[in-house]
Design an enzyme around this catalytic site. Structure first.
Site, short mmCIF file in Angstrom:
data_model
loop_
_atom_site.label_atom_id
_atom_site.label_comp_id
_atom_site.label_asym_id
_atom_site.label_seq_id
_atom_site.Cartn_x
_atom_site.Cartn_y
_atom_site.Cartn_z
N SER A 1 -10.98 -2.79 0.46
CA SER A 1 -9.86 -2.56 1.23
C SER A 1 -9.93 -1.71 2.22
O SER A 1 -10.84 -0.63 2.05
CB SER A 1 -8.62 -1.93 0.21
OG SER A 1 -7.58 -1.58 0.76
N ASP A 2 -8.83 -1.66 3.45
CA ASP A 2 -9.03 -0.69 4.25
C ASP A 2 -8.68 0.70 3.82
O ASP A 2 -8.88 1.87 4.54
CB ASP A 2 -8.22 -0.92 5.71
CG ASP A 2 -6.78 -1.08 5.12
OD1 ASP A 2 -6.43 -1.85 4.29
OD2 ASP A 2 -6.00 -0.15 5.47
N GLY B 1 -5.46 -5.57 5.31
CA GLY B 1 -6.81 -4.62 5.44
C GLY B 1 -7.78 -4.99 6.56
O GLY B 1 -8.34 -4.19 7.29
N THR C 1 0.86 -1.13 -0.07
CA THR C 1 -0.05 0.02 0.01
C THR C 1 0.88 1.06 0.09
O THR C 1 2.19 1.10 0.48
CB THR C 1 -0.90 0.03 1.33
OG1 THR C 1 -1.86 -0.90 1.32
CG2 THR C 1 -1.55 1.26 1.61
N1 GLY Z 1 -3.97 -2.50 3.18
C1 GLY Z 1 -4.09 -2.79 2.09
C2 GLY Z 1 -5.15 -3.73 1.84
O1 GLY Z 1 -5.49 -4.77 2.41
O2 GLY Z 1 -6.01 -3.62 0.91
#
Ligand code: GLY
Length: 316
Positions: A209-210, A231, A179
């Site tokens: 996604s988070d 995420g 990310t």
């Molecule tokens: N942090 C990125 C995801 O899990 O999509």
């Protein structure tokens, strides 16, 4: 510098996950991150707003095929790239973002546009419609390295938790969590945070996604945080607001990072985060092996690439 101007600060990340394979990998990542810090910090010194600095930083990181956002995004289980990005203006406490958007060079540009919209978070169809409305040229963010990763993973029936943290010519052998993110404090004392991702890689179609949720990207007038890692772990900890609200309630940024990462570690989470507060304090934390972050604290640049493996927080 006049009394009501503050010294700008900047921290960025290019993901968290398992250790980079070789020293060469770490050196190349450091070079990429430091070039972005240098360019964006110069803009902050010249007077751009925190939001402008965050958008520029996200664009530069999205454009670097090494990182899992924009060009170089990982592929989902069906071989398609769907990206998510968000922007939060701390002074306005205003969140905007796109979820699972495709065929755009810089997903953060849509998040910026949506800052001034009544409807501030759009998903796939809505973001495609917005692309057409804004006449943004179609763009294919696929790279050969990511395609080969996907082909290799498909042969193994997608048994990894996530794609590699950075794209490497020689394919990564361990799972990672890619990310990108930027948090900035401008000369007016305003904060902003931005986060962008291609997702976990190899995930089920429609997984969210988070990075386009406040859980992964949050800022107020007091503090801003951008997260990276798995995420689902970030959502379960509600990590970015957890840290920011602790600062708002009076904890120092360092204490808020320490408390939140100790809890995340106890819960067995795999994640990392970067943050800034309105006093100019800079902090980062991780439970994962490595966090690829770099910063400018007005005295100079630094990075987190040589940090010890596992749970750690740092200040700069
Ligand atoms: N942090 C990125 C995801 O899990 O999509």
């Amino acid at each position: 510098m006049s009394a009501n101007r503050v010294q700008p600060k900047l921290i960025i990340h290019g993901g968290a996950g398992s250790s980079l394979k070789g020293k060469g990998g770490a050196d190349a990542v450091r070079k990429s991150l430091c070039a972005v810090v240098e360019e964006v910090y110069a803009q902050l010194l010249s007077g751009v707003t925190a939001t402008e600095a965050v958008v520029l930083g996200c664009q530069l990181l999205e454009n670097d095929p090494r990182f899992n956002a924009g060009t170089g995004s990982v592929l989902q289980s069906d071989g398609q790239i769907r990206m998510s990005a968000s922007l939060m203006n701390g002074a306005k406490q205003s969140f905007s973002g796109v979820i699972n958007t495709s065929r755009i060079k810089n997903p953060i540009d849509l998040a910026l546009f949506l800052q001034d919209s009544d409807d501030r978070v759009l998903s796939d169809y809505g973001s495609a419609d917005l692309l057409r409305e804004l006449n943004i040229p179609l763009y294919d963010p696929l790279t050969e390295v990511r395609l080969q990763e996907w082909i290799q993973e498909r042969a193994g029936n997608f048994d990894k938790a996530m794609a590699g943290v950075v794209a490497e010519r020689e394919l990564v052998t361990e799972a990672g969590r890619g990310t990108i993110g930027v948090v900035a404090l401008d000369a007016q004392g305003h904060l902003a945070a931005g986060t962008s991702t291609g997702g976990k890689g190899f995930e089920r179609i429609g997984r969210v996604s988070d990075s386009a949720m406040p859980a992964g990207n949050y800022a107020t007038a007091q503090a801003g945080v951008s997260c990276t890692g798995i995420g689902e772990d970030i959502m379960d900890e509600c990590l970015a607001p957890r840290i920011v609200i602790r600062v708002t309630d009076g904890q120092s940024l360092q204490d808020a990072f320490w408390k939140s990462f100790s809890e995340a570690h106890q819960h067995g989470r795999d994640l990392g985060a970067i943050g800034l507060d309105a006093t100019g304090a800079i902090a980062w934390g991780k439970t994962s092996e490595v966090l690829l972050a770099a910063y400018h604290n007005e005295d100079g640049m630094g990075d987190t690439l040589d940090a010890d493996i596992g749970l750690q927080i740092g200040v700069a």
